[in-house]
Design an enzyme around this catalytic site. Structure first.
Site, PDB file in Angstrom:
ATOM      1  N   TRP A  60      19.053  53.232  56.749  1.00  0.00           N
ATOM      2  CA  TRP A  60      19.609  52.652  55.516  1.00  0.00           C
ATOM      3  C   TRP A  60      21.139  52.734  55.537  1.00  0.00           C
ATOM      4  O   TRP A  60      21.825  51.867  55.017  1.00  0.00           O
ATOM      5  CB  TRP A  60      19.056  53.422  54.308  1.00  0.00           C
ATOM      6  CG  TRP A  60      19.627  52.976  52.999  1.00  0.00           C
ATOM      7  CD1 TRP A  60      19.152  51.990  52.182  1.00  0.00           C
ATOM      8  CD2 TRP A  60      20.799  53.488  52.336  1.00  0.00           C
ATOM      9  NE1 TRP A  60      19.933  51.862  51.062  1.00  0.00           N
ATOM     10  CE2 TRP A  60      20.968  52.766  51.143  1.00  0.00           C
ATOM     11  CE3 TRP A  60      21.727  54.486  52.645  1.00  0.00           C
ATOM     12  CZ2 TRP A  60      22.002  53.014  50.249  1.00  0.00           C
ATOM     13  CZ3 TRP A  60      22.766  54.721  51.762  1.00  0.00           C
ATOM     14  CH2 TRP A  60      22.890  53.998  50.581  1.00  0.00           C
ATOM     15  N   HIS A  61      21.665  53.796  56.168  1.00  0.00           N
ATOM     16  CA  HIS A  61      23.118  53.990  56.156  1.00  0.00           C
ATOM     17  C   HIS A  61      23.863  52.976  57.017  1.00  0.00           C
ATOM     18  O   HIS A  61      25.051  52.751  56.811  1.00  0.00           O
ATOM     19  CB  HIS A  61      23.470  55.406  56.626  1.00  0.00           C
ATOM     20  CG  HIS A  61      23.176  56.431  55.598  1.00  0.00           C
ATOM     21  ND1 HIS A  61      21.921  56.960  55.409  1.00  0.00           N
ATOM     22  CD2 HIS A  61      23.954  57.013  54.652  1.00  0.00           C
ATOM     23  CE1 HIS A  61      21.947  57.826  54.410  1.00  0.00           C
ATOM     24  NE2 HIS A  61      23.162  57.870  53.935  1.00  0.00           N
ATOM     25  N   GLY A  62      23.208  52.393  57.983  1.00  0.00           N
ATOM     26  CA  GLY A  62      23.910  51.410  58.799  1.00  0.00           C
ATOM     27  C   GLY A  62      23.140  51.051  60.047  1.00  0.00           C
ATOM     28  O   GLY A  62      22.187  51.741  60.426  1.00  0.00           O
ATOM     29  N   PHE A 118      27.992  50.866  53.384  1.00  0.00           N
ATOM     30  CA  PHE A 118      26.548  50.970  53.504  1.00  0.00           C
ATOM     31  C   PHE A 118      25.871  50.001  52.550  1.00  0.00           C
ATOM     32  O   PHE A 118      24.706  49.865  52.529  1.00  0.00           O
ATOM     33  CB  PHE A 118      26.089  52.392  53.209  1.00  0.00           C
ATOM     34  CG  PHE A 118      26.719  53.418  54.137  1.00  0.00           C
ATOM     35  CD1 PHE A 118      27.166  53.029  55.388  1.00  0.00           C
ATOM     36  CD2 PHE A 118      26.871  54.725  53.774  1.00  0.00           C
ATOM     37  CE1 PHE A 118      27.757  53.944  56.241  1.00  0.00           C
ATOM     38  CE2 PHE A 118      27.452  55.660  54.623  1.00  0.00           C
ATOM     39  CZ  PHE A 118      27.902  55.270  55.851  1.00  0.00           C
TER      40      PHE A 118
END
Lengths: 472, 317
Positions: A324-326, A472
């Site tokens: 989800w962060h990248g 993000f």
């Protein structure tokens, strides 16, 4: 338009000025217009994307509520999830996976050069997609009533304080606040908002940006030229950079929303005082960790299916949380390490409800020390550009512990910028109350605000950095 | 009055009082902040002295930054110019630290042009890039260099950048805000061990990365609009300008637009950045010439002046 810019505060002053003179319906329309303007300041071309995401999920919510059969309800919630994640996938992950796939094909000799696909990442796409998904899933679960006002729903998705970097608010918390008159900004709200805004600005401008300068040096240098102490201090600096950056943004979001009469989810609770991985995730990015728990971990079976399935669910949840962060393998591995750590901690009985009162101070200190350093080690993977860099820096930790000029400076600056704040947090931690400062004599607050404001005035960072989580 | 009894009002009043006291302190004690502040605050008196000097004296103004401050031997320049011109020399200088064409343009207009303190000859000392148009620090310009009459022009130049405009207005209003960036270096360079070395290491590493990133993103484009404006302002009052490229550790040539603008405005150029090489031992701090290097360079400058008829005419008229 960053929260730490003059432009934002001029914008916010104008929003409040008009907002305070309107009734509920007018307030909602005004806030919606302001939120779209705010988002358009990042890149006006993506306004259509957020509008599409809003319309899609609003429509899906209506369909779920109107469906009489379970099959239809499932179809519409599935439709909302698939399309929303497809949009997120295209903008955030398509370029990455295309490149990885083509690199794999190249390694088999089926392709000469890897494909490169550059797609612009819309600001806050992960946040507003998760907002929208929480709504349709909650409507499907009958946890929240369907929204029949497009303006209220659109405002829930795009409400500017939380739009580009969270907190990720649930429909059950925020949506009901859109449809009823908000409380006025009385002294209590003003006090709470002021506290959140000033501490948030301090965390961003003083803590995060001044640490960014030190952390940036470690992660841009050749690891072979760094000593172990330098790497360790650089990683500490990054740990406080990312904390100050994200907790600061969240606090400002909560503070500005509070002044407008909204209550947002608290996103951070002194995470570096955690004494276990589980404790850490109950304090760090709470809105994401609870989102993942409620919409992913529990639906996967949570801890109901025996040890193996629990560990599998933990790993899957944390791997996806990392992704989800990248779009990078380092984020996935970062999530994986946290998943593994949570699983191991659970396996050795770390989640047993032993009273911390019975544990001695030394045991708690030791747990804190281990937790803090393991969290810092995971930040090393999170921040590194590549695995080889992360590994090289990790190896350097064990060598060349020299007292260099950079080490002296880093330690001094970490002490100067971070220590007073940690002492304040330790006081909060001891009182187990986030708002303790609001319950003591006003002159203590005045003293702290004077300190925070003067630090912001006199100790701006050498190079201002953008908010990390905005990406993000 | 009920409002005044609210605790949060008291908190804000304390905060406002502290800021007020510090503002007062900044106004009273700003001279103690640094030599540079003293130098900037001396501009009005420097200009007044230049203006009051007898007309028969040769009035010379050095404009630049620390490169010019350390790179020119003022005593030698004054003595030798007097010999060359046959006149007594009144030498003034405006060379604040870390300044460039924006500060020089607005500073010259505010302190010299708009007060009619017009020199006969100006030495404009520069490194490679100091005369190029670049984003300026609007707060610093507004607080120390821009006159009230030029303030609208500065705000217009910010092209709607709310951040820059807000900073410019705040810095104009509050000296505490204008001087805010001086506290950190004052404290850290003196008290934090290894700070000087660390900042230098990081700056050295960041510079090539920055250049690399900029050249990858933006095609190189160099403009000298402000420099041309300065030349026009100076020439409008019949002064003569000489552009002097001060030697640095690495050789450099002035950008084409600087040379072109200078040619257009008939300003002679001593392009010594490439022509004069100094040994690294002449740059004790890695950036500025030492005294012997400055003397050698000043002699070269005087030699060039003596061979330039336009400059010799400016000296003798």
């Amino acid at each position: 338009m960053w929260f730490n810019s003059f432009g934002f505060w001029l914008f916010f002053a104008l929003v409040v000025l008009v907002y305070s003179r309107l009734r509920l319906a007018g307030q909602n329309r005004w806030l919606l217009a302001a939120s779209y303007f705010f988002y358009g300041c990042f890149d006006w071309r993506f306004l259509s994307l957020i509008f599409f995401c809003t319309a899609l999920n609003f429509h899906a919510g209506l369909k779920i509520a109107a469906a009489e059969e379970e099959r239809q309800r499932k179809f519409w919630v599935g439709w909302s999830i698939v399309i929303s994640l497809f949009v997120l996938g295209v903008f955030k992950y398509l370029g990455f996976f295309t490149h990885e796939l083509s690199a794999l094909l190249q390694s088999f000799g089926w392709l000469e050069t890897p494909w490169v696909l550059h797609l612009m990442l819309p600001a806050g796409i992960s946040f507003f997609t998760f907002h929208a998904l929480s709504y349709t899933i909650d409507v499907y679960r009958r946890d929240t009533p369907v929204s029949r006002s497009f303006v209220e729903f659109a405002l829930f998705i795009s409400f500017f304080p939380q739009l580009v970097a969270g907190p990720i608010n649930r429909s059950t918390l925020l949506l009901p606040q859109m449809g009823k008159a908000r409380p006025p900004c009385d002294e209590k709200r003003f006090r709470e908002g002021l506290y959140a805004v000033i501490t948030g600005l301090f965390l961003k401008v003083v803590v995060a940006d001044n640490m960014a300068w030190l952390a940036g040096h470690i992660f841009s240098a050749d690891p072979q030229n760094l000593g172990g102490l330098e790497v360790l201090l650089g990683v500490y600096a990054f740990a406080f950079q990312i904390y100050g950056d994200f907790a600061g943004y969240s606090a400002i979001a909560c503070g500005t929303a509070c002044w407008l009469g909204f209550d947002l989810m608290v996103n951070f609770k002194r995470p570096y005082f955690a004494i276990s991985p589980q404790d850490f995730w109950q304090r760090w990015h709470i809105s994401l960790s609870t989102w993942l728990r409620d919409y992913l971990y529990i639906p996967l079976g949570g801890n109901r299916g025996g040890s193996f399935l629990t560990y599998r669910n933990l790993m899957l949840t944390m791997l996806l949380g990392g992704l989800w962060h990248g779009a990078a393998w380092t984020f996935v591995v970062w999530g994986g390490i946290h998943g593994l750590w949570l699983a191991v901690h659970r396996a050795i009985g770390g989640t047993a409800k032993r009273s911390s009162k019975t544990a001695s101070g030394w045991v708690i200190f030791l747990k804190w020390l281990v937790t803090f350093h393991l969290v810092c080690l995971t930040w090393l993977v999170f921040r590194a550009e590549t695995f080889s860099q992360a590994w090289a820096l990790f190896l350097r930790l064990g060598t060349d512990w020299h007292w260099t000029a950079f080490a002296q400076t880093s330690l001094s600056l970490i002490g100067f910028f971070i220590l007073p704040w940690l002492l304040f947090e330790a006081w909060l931690e001891r009182r187990k109350d986030d708002l303790s400062l609001l319950h003591v004599s006003w002159y203590w607050r005045a003293a702290l605000y004077v300190y925070l404001v003067l630090m912001m005035l006199f100790f701006p960072p050498p190079v201002p950095a953008e908010f990390i989580y905005f990406r993000f | 009055m009920k409002f005044l009894h609210s605790n949060e009002t008291k908190v804000l009043l304390v905060l406002a009082c502290v800021l007020g006291v510090l503002e007062l302190g900044a106004r009273v004690f700003e001279g103690k902040l640094s030599k540079d502040v003293n130098h900037i605050r001396s501009f009005p008196s420097v200009a007044a002295t230049l203006k009051a000097a007898p007309k028969e004296r040769l009035k010379v103004l050095i404009i630049g930054n620390s490169l010019s401050r350390d790179g020119l031997d003022k005593k030698l320049l004054k003595t030798e110019l007097a010999k060359l011109s046959g006149r007594e020399v009144e030498l003034a200088a405006m060379h604040p630290d870390a300044s460039n064409i924006s500060q020089w343009y607005y500073g010259y207009r505010r302190y010299f042009d708009q007060t009619d303190s017009i020199p006969d000859l100006i030495f404009l000392g520069t490194g490679r890039s100091h005369l190029l148009d670049a984003p300026a620090e609007s707060d610093r310009l507004s607080a120390f260099y821009v006159s009230l009459s030029d303030l609208p022009q500065l705000l217009k130049e910010q092209a709607g950048d709310v951040e820059a405009i807000s900073k410019a207005i705040l810095a104009r209003t509050s000296l505490l805000f204008a001087h805010r960036a001086r506290v950190q270096p004052l404290l850290f360079y003196n008290l934090v061990p290894g700070y000087t070395e660390t900042t230098q290491t990081i700056a050295v590493r960041r510079e090539p990365l920055k250049v690399e990133a900029e050249s990858a993103l933006v095609p190189a484009s160099e403009h000298c609009v402000t420099f041309e404006e300065l030349l026009k302002t100076v020439h409008a009052k019949k002064s003569q300008v000489m552009v002097v490229a001060i030697p640095m550790t690495e050789p450099y040539v002035l950008p084409p637009c600087v040379l072109e603008s200078a040619r257009k405005e008939n300003a002679p150029v001593l392009d010594a950045g490439a022509a004069m090489r100094f040994d690294a031992s002449h740059f004790p701090d890695g950036y500025h010439l030492d005294a012997s290097g400055a003397a050698e360079f000043t002699e070269k400058l005087l030699e060039v002046i003596s061979k330039n008829p336009d400059l010799m005419q400016a000296l003798s008229k």
